[in-house]
Each structure stands twice: as C-alpha cells, then as structure tokens.
Scaffold this motif. Structure first.
Motif, PDB file in Angstrom:
ATOM      1  N   GLN A  43      -1.134  18.417  13.529  1.00  0.00           N
ATOM      2  CA  GLN A  43      -0.857  18.498  14.962  1.00  0.00           C
ATOM      3  C   GLN A  43      -1.491  19.714  15.636  1.00  0.00           C
ATOM      4  O   GLN A  43      -1.535  19.782  16.866  1.00  0.00           O
ATOM      5  N   ASN A  44      -1.994  20.662  14.840  1.00  0.00           N
ATOM      6  CA  ASN A  44      -2.679  21.818  15.432  1.00  0.00           C
ATOM      7  C   ASN A  44      -4.193  21.626  15.487  1.00  0.00           C
ATOM      8  O   ASN A  44      -4.919  22.535  15.911  1.00  0.00           O
ATOM      9  N   CYS A  45      -4.643  20.468  15.051  1.00  0.00           N
ATOM     10  CA  CYS A  45      -6.094  20.233  15.011  1.00  0.00           C
ATOM     11  C   CYS A  45      -6.673  20.246  16.428  1.00  0.00           C
ATOM     12  O   CYS A  45      -6.187  19.521  17.307  1.00  0.00           O
ATOM     13  N   GLU A  88      -9.107  19.600  19.714  1.00  0.00           N
ATOM     14  CA  GLU A  88      -9.660  18.346  20.225  1.00  0.00           C
ATOM     15  C   GLU A  88     -11.092  18.105  19.766  1.00  0.00           C
ATOM     16  O   GLU A  88     -11.465  16.982  19.421  1.00  0.00           O
ATOM     17  N   ASN A 146      -2.652  10.690  14.901  1.00  0.00           N
ATOM     18  CA  ASN A 146      -2.215  12.055  15.211  1.00  0.00           C
ATOM     19  C   ASN A 146      -1.522  12.067  16.583  1.00  0.00           C
ATOM     20  O   ASN A 146      -2.109  11.629  17.576  1.00  0.00           O
ATOM     21  N   PRO A 147      -0.278  12.543  16.667  1.00  0.00           N
ATOM     22  CA  PRO A 147       0.439  12.566  17.948  1.00  0.00           C
ATOM     23  C   PRO A 147      -0.296  13.337  19.038  1.00  0.00           C
ATOM     24  O   PRO A 147      -0.058  13.108  20.227  1.00  0.00           O
ATOM     25  N   LYS A 148      -1.187  14.245  18.646  1.00  0.00           N
ATOM     26  CA  LYS A 148      -1.932  15.043  19.623  1.00  0.00           C
ATOM     27  C   LYS A 148      -3.326  14.466  19.911  1.00  0.00           C
ATOM     28  O   LYS A 148      -4.138  15.125  20.563  1.00  0.00           O
ATOM     29  N   CYS A 149      -3.577  13.253  19.430  1.00  0.00           N
ATOM     30  CA  CYS A 149      -4.906  12.654  19.657  1.00  0.00           C
ATOM     31  C   CYS A 149      -5.130  12.450  21.163  1.00  0.00           C
ATOM     32  O   CYS A 149      -4.288  11.874  21.855  1.00  0.00           O
ATOM     33  N   PRO A 150      -6.276  12.912  21.682  1.00  0.00           N
ATOM     34  CA  PRO A 150      -6.563  12.776  23.120  1.00  0.00           C
ATOM     35  C   PRO A 150      -6.626  11.299  23.547  1.00  0.00           C
ATOM     36  O   PRO A 150      -7.049  10.441  22.786  1.00  0.00           O
ATOM     37  N   ASN A 151      -6.209  11.027  24.770  1.00  0.00           N
ATOM     38  CA  ASN A 151      -6.186   9.651  25.265  1.00  0.00           C
ATOM     39  C   ASN A 151      -7.563   9.011  25.305  1.00  0.00           C
ATOM     40  O   ASN A 151      -7.700   7.794  25.104  1.00  0.00           O
ATOM     41  N   THR A 197      -0.133   4.344  18.481  1.00  0.00           N
ATOM     42  CA  THR A 197      -0.001   5.693  19.031  1.00  0.00           C
ATOM     43  C   THR A 197       0.191   5.664  20.546  1.00  0.00           C
ATOM     44  O   THR A 197       1.016   6.398  21.100  1.00  0.00           O
ATOM     45  N   ASN A 202       3.362   7.045  22.568  1.00  0.00           N
ATOM     46  CA  ASN A 202       3.210   8.088  23.609  1.00  0.00           C
ATOM     47  C   ASN A 202       3.861   7.711  24.936  1.00  0.00           C
ATOM     48  O   ASN A 202       4.280   8.584  25.700  1.00  0.00           O
TER      49      ASN A 202
END
Length: 265
Positions: free
Chosen positions: A209-211, A213, A233-238, A259, A263
């Motif tokens: 999750q800290n990866c 962009e 990944n929950p933080k994957c950009p739209n 995902t 979201n």
C-alpha cells in the motif's frame, strides 16, 4: 473454596490430589503455601494458572521453576517472567531455552543485545524479529552472516528506515523480499525494489500500500502475476483501473472490476 482446598490436601490419595491441584484455579497466596509441599510441586508446575502468575508476585517461585529442566522452557516463554530470570536463562546451554527468551514479548533490549551475538542462528533470528530490539541491536544483526537473520531484521516492524535502506542492497533476494513485504517500508525503497529481476520481490511491491504511483504504472506492464496484484492494490490509481477493465486478460479485467467495486462501496 479454601475449605475445599484443605480437604484436597488432607486426602491420602496422592494421585487424586495431584490431579486436582494440577488443574484447579487458585489465588496466589494458596499457591505459595502449596509450594512448601514437595509431594505436589510437580502437579503445581503443570497448572497453567500457576504459570500465568509468574510475573513476580514472588521471585522465589519463578526462580525455583527456572531451575527445573522440565519447566525452564515455559518460564522462558512466559510474558509474566521476571527480567532477572530471563537474563539468567539467556545464558542457558540449551538452545531452545535461549530461543524462547529471544522470542519473549517482554524481553528487554539489554537481554536481546546479549543474545544478538549467540552462536546459534535460530536465537539471533528471533532477536531480529522481536519488536523490543533497539536500532542498535538490529543494526548489528543486519550484518549477520546468516540470510534468515538479516531477513528477520528486514521484516521487523520496528526496523528503522536507515537499516531497511542498507538491507535493500543485500545480495540475497530473500532479504529484499522481506523488506518489500514489511508494512512500514517507505515508497522510495519500494520504488527501487520494483526494478528487481526477481518476480517475487516485484509481486510484493505491487501489492504494497506504500508503493508509489510511478512504480505501480511500471509494474502494470509486467507479467500477469504482477499486474493482477497492481490492480488489486487498494491504492491503485483509477486511471490504471479504468484501463485494466478493458484489458484483454480476463483475470486482469476481473481483478480491476473487483477493486473498483470495493472503492465505491
């Protein structure tokens, strides 16, 4: 209850007496008094309630148990043990006793630092995993000759960033993957590890999750196993997710849709 204990003690049936006292719940004062009866000490030390009271309402009881070969391991592993007793057990010739000390959640850094130079790698590995190990202790173990010890340092949630940066240059992929799997690993290190040749390391970076962009976008062009983790990944950009829902790969499309649905819940 006291009357019941007394009736048990007065019984002439030693087997029954040991059986009952080995499982009954007692107050601390009763336990102390019973420790004067050599006939039932063996039953008492098998009583989990007794072992849970080790934290030092009575140093003598803990000390006594720590000297017995059949209870040393339980004492060394107990979160109720005296630090003074743990310090003595840290020098025990039995490696399995020292391992229990090293993994004990109440073990102090003073003891852990002593065990960091243990001759057995299993002991050093548990020191490296212990959340109480200081930066100084972890710094020593980060240079350990044993890969599993360095990997344990890399996976420690208390590990300082400076040590993670040092281990990111380790020559073993096992250690690098431990860093990439560590929840506290910062973006800059993950960005660097995203370029590693080893696919397992890249997979760990892809789901972290800290990866950052830019690293996720690069990894989205990787092999399928890595790309799936990017879109999960929950933080994957739209913008990656919207692109992925139209991907030719069914598994990539399904993962991206999952995902997006998550979201927007």
């Amino acid at each position: 209850f006291t009357g019941y204990i007394n009736s048990v003690l007065q019984s002439k049936n030693t087997t029954m007496k040991k059986f009952i006292l080995g499982g009954i719940i007692m107050d601390f004062e009763t336990i102390i008094n019973l420790f004067t009866d050599a006939e039932i000490v063996d039953a008492l030390i098998r009583n989990k309630g007794v072992l849970r009271m080790l934290k030092a309402k009575d140093f003598g009881v803990t000390s006594y148990l720590a000297k017995r070969g059949d209870t040393k391991k339980e004492v060394a592993a107990s979160k109720y043990c005296h630090l003074e007793i743990l310090e003595k057990l840290a020098e025990d010739p039995d490696v399995f006793i020292r391992v229990e000390v090293a993994r004990n959640e109440i073990c102090s850094d003073k003891i852990l630092k002593l065990l960091a130079s243990d001759s057995d790698a299993r002991v050093r590995e548990f020191v490296a995993k212990n959340k109480n190990s200081s930066a100084e202790t972890l710094s020593i173990l980060a240079k350990d000759k044993c890969m599993s010890v360095r990997g344990a340092v890399a996976g420690n949630l208390s590990c300082p960033v400076e040590i993670l940066e040092l281990l990111a240059n380790d020559d073993r992929n096992y250690v690098k993957n431990a860093i990439a799997s560590n929840k506290i690993c910062p973006p800059d290190i993950l960005r660097s590890l995203s370029k590693e040749d080893d696919i397992e390391i890249r997979k760990s970076v892809a789901i972290h999750q800290n990866c950052p962009e830019d690293a996720l976008k690069r990894l989205y062009r990787d092999y399928q196993a890595v790309r799936i983790l990017v879109v999960l990944n929950p933080k994957c950009p739209n913008d990656i997710l919207y692109k992925a829902v139209g991907d030719q790969d069914d598994m990539i499309r399904s993962a991206a849709q999952f995902t997006l649905n998550r979201n927007f819940e």
